[in-house]
Design a protein around this motif. Sequence first.
Motif, PDB file in Angstrom:
ATOM      1  N   ASP A  58       4.238  -4.277   2.880  1.00  0.00           N
ATOM      2  CA  ASP A  58       4.727  -3.123   3.600  1.00  0.00           C
ATOM      3  C   ASP A  58       5.626  -3.570   4.749  1.00  0.00           C
ATOM      4  OD1 ASP A  58       1.696  -2.418   5.552  1.00  0.00           O
ATOM      5  OD2 ASP A  58       3.122  -4.063   5.646  1.00  0.00           O
ATOM      6  N   ASP A  86       0.644  -7.941   3.003  1.00  0.00           N
ATOM      7  CA  ASP A  86       0.570  -7.873   1.555  1.00  0.00           C
ATOM      8  C   ASP A  86      -0.684  -7.077   1.199  1.00  0.00           C
ATOM      9  OD1 ASP A  86       0.224  -8.276  -1.162  1.00  0.00           O
ATOM     10  OD2 ASP A  86       0.960 -10.334  -1.107  1.00  0.00           O
ATOM     11  N   LYS A  87      -0.518  -5.798   0.895  1.00  0.00           N
ATOM     12  CA  LYS A  87      -1.666  -4.923   0.686  1.00  0.00           C
ATOM     13  C   LYS A  87      -2.491  -5.340  -0.532  1.00  0.00           C
ATOM     14  CE  LYS A  87       0.108  -0.792   2.997  1.00  0.00           C
ATOM     15  NZ  LYS A  87       0.462   0.637   2.848  1.00  0.00           N
ATOM     16  N   ARG A  88      -1.820  -5.828  -1.561  1.00  0.00           N
ATOM     17  CA  ARG A  88      -2.569  -6.256  -2.742  1.00  0.00           C
ATOM     18  C   ARG A  88      -3.438  -7.463  -2.406  1.00  0.00           C
ATOM     19  NH1 ARG A  88       0.492  -7.111  -8.351  1.00  0.00           N
ATOM     20  NH2 ARG A  88       0.622  -4.844  -8.044  1.00  0.00           N
ATOM     21  N   ARG A  89      -2.873  -8.409  -1.684  1.00  0.00           N
ATOM     22  CA  ARG A  89      -3.644  -9.595  -1.291  1.00  0.00           C
ATOM     23  C   ARG A  89      -4.768  -9.219  -0.338  1.00  0.00           C
ATOM     24  NH1 ARG A  89      -6.444 -13.832  -2.089  1.00  0.00           N
ATOM     25  NH2 ARG A  89      -6.081 -15.635  -0.758  1.00  0.00           N
ATOM     26  N   TYR A 147      -6.347  -6.346  -0.229  1.00  0.00           N
ATOM     27  CA  TYR A 147      -7.397  -5.725  -1.044  1.00  0.00           C
ATOM     28  C   TYR A 147      -8.242  -6.794  -1.726  1.00  0.00           C
ATOM     29  CZ  TYR A 147      -9.645  -3.229  -4.857  1.00  0.00           C
ATOM     30  OH  TYR A 147     -10.570  -2.752  -5.737  1.00  0.00           O
ATOM     31  N   GLU A 148      -7.605  -7.816  -2.246  1.00  0.00           N
ATOM     32  CA  GLU A 148      -8.344  -8.893  -2.911  1.00  0.00           C
ATOM     33  C   GLU A 148      -9.257  -9.612  -1.928  1.00  0.00           C
ATOM     34  OE1 GLU A 148      -5.354 -11.367  -4.566  1.00  0.00           O
ATOM     35  OE2 GLU A 148      -4.915 -10.032  -6.254  1.00  0.00           O
ATOM     36  N   GLU A 162      -3.997 -10.108   7.963  1.00  0.00           N
ATOM     37  CA  GLU A 162      -5.089 -10.192   6.998  1.00  0.00           C
ATOM     38  C   GLU A 162      -6.318 -10.839   7.627  1.00  0.00           C
ATOM     39  OE1 GLU A 162      -1.253  -9.922   4.795  1.00  0.00           O
ATOM     40  OE2 GLU A 162      -1.985 -11.122   6.470  1.00  0.00           O
TER      41      GLU A 162
END
Length: 239
Positions: free
Chosen positions: A2, A7-10, A12-13, A76
């Motif tokens: 964003d 890194d929103k996917r990272r 989330y992981e 993160e």
Amino acid sequence: MDSGGIDKRRLYELLWVAPAGPRRGPRPAFTLAAIARAGIAIADTDGLDGLTMQRVAESLEVTKMALYRYVPGRAELVALMLETAIGEPGPPPTGVDWRGQLDDWTRQMYDRFRRHPWAHAATVAPRVPGPNELAWLERVVAALADTGLTGGERLDVAVLLLGHARNLAQHASAGPAGQGREAAFTVLVRGREDRYPALDAALRPAAAGTVGDPTLDFGLARILDGIAVLIATRATGVG
């Protein structure tokens, strides 16, 4: 990724899949929980302004580049720290109604934010919540399940109580439990009593000292009073 560089996917992981370590390279030397605790120790002392990937790496005795193999960036890292600092909610008290459960919930949440003042700044922007945060939310929604409130209203109650706990904890971090706000006002009013006579009169009981946390108690009771009125109107079919 964003506009804020996350890194929103990272993320989330990291929060929900929780890999054991870096995806490639040698056997991982640290867990994500250990990295989060290292960051928490720094932020508890110096706030988020004092938190850097370099300082966390140094506290773990690794290079900053090695740390990036576990966590892609500072944002993160803060998300992992928040998930660890808030932790899982304690079990709901037994033998109490929805009001007793929400009173207990808010006081527990207040305590978390009191112990980690930096968490206030970490929770004010839109973000990906972790499993522990959703477990706290689950407790509020479950406590209100049979009250007649809609799903959206139950979620709104959680947000309202969270805001009360978080904001008061931020004020309280400036002084003894529950007295941060009053202590700050007292200093400003001292010597200016003629200009602020009503404030001076109101602050005198606080300066004398009280048992418990009256600011938290008062606001929480009024919020729960309002929710009780709404529940009562739903029961009679008025609201």
